[in-house]
Design a protein around this motif. Structure first.
Motif, PDB file in Angstrom:
ATOM      1  N   GLU A 115     -18.042 -20.383 -17.449  1.00  0.00           N
ATOM      2  CA  GLU A 115     -17.239 -20.102 -18.616  1.00  0.00           C
ATOM      3  C   GLU A 115     -16.342 -21.324 -19.133  1.00  0.00           C
ATOM      4  O   GLU A 115     -15.896 -22.078 -18.213  1.00  0.00           O
ATOM      5  CB  GLU A 115     -16.486 -19.012 -18.668  1.00  0.00           C
ATOM      6  N   THR A 116     -15.794 -21.317 -20.274  1.00  0.00           N
ATOM      7  CA  THR A 116     -15.088 -22.504 -20.597  1.00  0.00           C
ATOM      8  C   THR A 116     -13.558 -21.928 -20.060  1.00  0.00           C
ATOM      9  O   THR A 116     -13.386 -20.706 -19.916  1.00  0.00           O
ATOM     10  CB  THR A 116     -14.799 -22.554 -22.155  1.00  0.00           C
ATOM     11  N   LYS A 117     -12.647 -22.653 -20.071  1.00  0.00           N
ATOM     12  CA  LYS A 117     -11.356 -22.378 -19.599  1.00  0.00           C
ATOM     13  C   LYS A 117     -10.805 -21.362 -20.363  1.00  0.00           C
ATOM     14  O   LYS A 117     -10.370 -20.412 -19.967  1.00  0.00           O
ATOM     15  CB  LYS A 117     -10.481 -23.692 -19.594  1.00  0.00           C
ATOM     16  N   ALA A 118     -10.878 -21.398 -21.915  1.00  0.00           N
ATOM     17  CA  ALA A 118     -10.415 -20.467 -22.708  1.00  0.00           C
ATOM     18  C   ALA A 118     -11.005 -19.052 -22.584  1.00  0.00           C
ATOM     19  O   ALA A 118     -10.521 -18.028 -22.571  1.00  0.00           O
ATOM     20  CB  ALA A 118     -10.425 -20.851 -24.234  1.00  0.00           C
ATOM     21  N   ASP A 119     -12.399 -18.915 -22.473  1.00  0.00           N
ATOM     22  CA  ASP A 119     -13.178 -17.986 -22.321  1.00  0.00           C
ATOM     23  C   ASP A 119     -12.705 -17.185 -20.867  1.00  0.00           C
ATOM     24  O   ASP A 119     -12.706 -15.664 -20.812  1.00  0.00           O
ATOM     25  CB  ASP A 119     -14.728 -17.977 -22.412  1.00  0.00           C
ATOM     26  N   ALA A 120     -12.758 -17.947 -19.837  1.00  0.00           N
ATOM     27  CA  ALA A 120     -12.296 -17.643 -18.399  1.00  0.00           C
ATOM     28  C   ALA A 120     -11.005 -16.972 -18.715  1.00  0.00           C
ATOM     29  O   ALA A 120     -10.686 -15.748 -17.727  1.00  0.00           O
ATOM     30  CB  ALA A 120     -12.528 -18.528 -17.392  1.00  0.00           C
ATOM     31  N   TYR A 121     -10.095 -17.517 -19.374  1.00  0.00           N
ATOM     32  CA  TYR A 121      -8.803 -16.826 -19.419  1.00  0.00           C
ATOM     33  C   TYR A 121      -8.824 -15.391 -20.261  1.00  0.00           C
ATOM     34  O   TYR A 121      -8.111 -14.665 -19.686  1.00  0.00           O
ATOM     35  CB  TYR A 121      -7.958 -17.821 -20.373  1.00  0.00           C
ATOM     36  N   ARG A 122      -9.480 -15.343 -21.249  1.00  0.00           N
ATOM     37  CA  ARG A 122      -9.645 -14.191 -21.957  1.00  0.00           C
ATOM     38  C   ARG A 122     -10.206 -13.284 -21.048  1.00  0.00           C
ATOM     39  O   ARG A 122      -9.764 -11.946 -21.137  1.00  0.00           O
ATOM     40  CB  ARG A 122     -10.511 -14.410 -23.109  1.00  0.00           C
ATOM     41  N   LYS A 123     -11.275 -13.390 -20.344  1.00  0.00           N
ATOM     42  CA  LYS A 123     -11.760 -12.376 -19.522  1.00  0.00           C
ATOM     43  C   LYS A 123     -10.912 -11.879 -18.344  1.00  0.00           C
ATOM     44  O   LYS A 123     -11.072 -10.761 -18.095  1.00  0.00           O
ATOM     45  CB  LYS A 123     -13.282 -12.909 -19.027  1.00  0.00           C
ATOM     46  N   ALA A 124     -10.246 -12.827 -17.784  1.00  0.00           N
ATOM     47  CA  ALA A 124      -9.455 -12.590 -16.700  1.00  0.00           C
ATOM     48  C   ALA A 124      -8.101 -11.855 -17.152  1.00  0.00           C
ATOM     49  O   ALA A 124      -7.623 -10.962 -16.521  1.00  0.00           O
ATOM     50  CB  ALA A 124      -9.133 -13.553 -15.811  1.00  0.00           C
ATOM     51  N   TYR A 125      -7.572 -12.398 -18.262  1.00  0.00           N
ATOM     52  CA  TYR A 125      -6.079 -11.821 -18.448  1.00  0.00           C
ATOM     53  C   TYR A 125      -6.169 -10.902 -19.748  1.00  0.00           C
ATOM     54  O   TYR A 125      -5.179 -10.137 -20.105  1.00  0.00           O
ATOM     55  CB  TYR A 125      -5.178 -13.070 -18.731  1.00  0.00           C
ATOM     56  N   ARG A 126      -7.261 -11.130 -20.648  1.00  0.00           N
ATOM     57  CA  ARG A 126      -7.297 -10.178 -21.744  1.00  0.00           C
ATOM     58  C   ARG A 126      -8.236  -9.126 -21.828  1.00  0.00           C
ATOM     59  O   ARG A 126      -8.613  -8.394 -22.814  1.00  0.00           O
ATOM     60  CB  ARG A 126      -7.444 -10.928 -23.138  1.00  0.00           C
ATOM     61  N   GLY A 127      -9.100  -9.024 -20.753  1.00  0.00           N
ATOM     62  CA  GLY A 127     -10.193  -8.002 -20.646  1.00  0.00           C
ATOM     63  C   GLY A 127     -11.319  -8.527 -21.473  1.00  0.00           C
ATOM     64  O   GLY A 127     -12.062  -7.581 -22.067  1.00  0.00           O
ATOM     65  N   GLY A 128     -11.362  -9.700 -22.260  1.00  0.00           N
ATOM     66  CA  GLY A 128     -12.386 -10.264 -22.461  1.00  0.00           C
ATOM     67  C   GLY A 128     -12.165  -9.988 -24.193  1.00  0.00           C
ATOM     68  O   GLY A 128     -13.071 -10.364 -25.074  1.00  0.00           O
ATOM     69  N   LYS A 129     -11.144  -9.580 -24.671  1.00  0.00           N
ATOM     70  CA  LYS A 129     -10.920  -9.251 -25.762  1.00  0.00           C
ATOM     71  C   LYS A 129     -10.640 -10.781 -26.559  1.00  0.00           C
ATOM     72  O   LYS A 129      -9.801 -11.600 -26.108  1.00  0.00           O
ATOM     73  CB  LYS A 129      -9.809  -8.405 -26.039  1.00  0.00           C
ATOM     74  N   ALA A 130     -11.076 -10.684 -27.862  1.00  0.00           N
ATOM     75  CA  ALA A 130     -10.607 -11.993 -28.680  1.00  0.00           C
ATOM     76  C   ALA A 130      -9.139 -12.056 -29.230  1.00  0.00           C
ATOM     77  O   ALA A 130      -8.310 -11.044 -29.182  1.00  0.00           O
ATOM     78  CB  ALA A 130     -11.492 -11.866 -29.919  1.00  0.00           C
TER      79      ALA A 130
END
Length: 85
Positions: A46-61
């Motif tokens: 995953e990209t750094k931004a996508d990995a962050y979103r999945k880990a910290y935002r539950g994958g939400k945009a």
């Protein structure tokens, strides 16, 4: 002796068998569950931004994609996470 770098496919296969905690050894710092999730997503491509979103935002945009990208980039500089990236 130089350690051979794994391909994304090899890393993903390894992480399915071995928990991320056991891969991230050699650091004095412990990682939180979210940091471990981030490291896992980063390791499987995953990209750094996508990995962050999945880990910290539950994958939400996010409404602020640049902020997520910056936070993902900052998190990748963490000593324990650099072990695998």
């Amino acid at each position: 002796m130089r350690v051979q770098k794994l391909t994304r496919k090899q890393a993903k296969e390894l992480l399915e068998k071995v928990p991320i905690d056991r891969v991230l050894t050699g650091t004095n710092q412990t990682l939180t569950k979210k940091q471990k999730d981030y490291a896992y997503h980063l390791a499987v491509g995953e990209t750094k931004a996508d990995a962050y979103r999945k880990a910290y935002r539950g994958g939400k945009a996010s409404l602020n994609k640049k902020r997520d990208g910056n936070r993902g980039s900052d998190l990748a500089k963490h000593e324990g996470i650099q072990e695998i990236s």
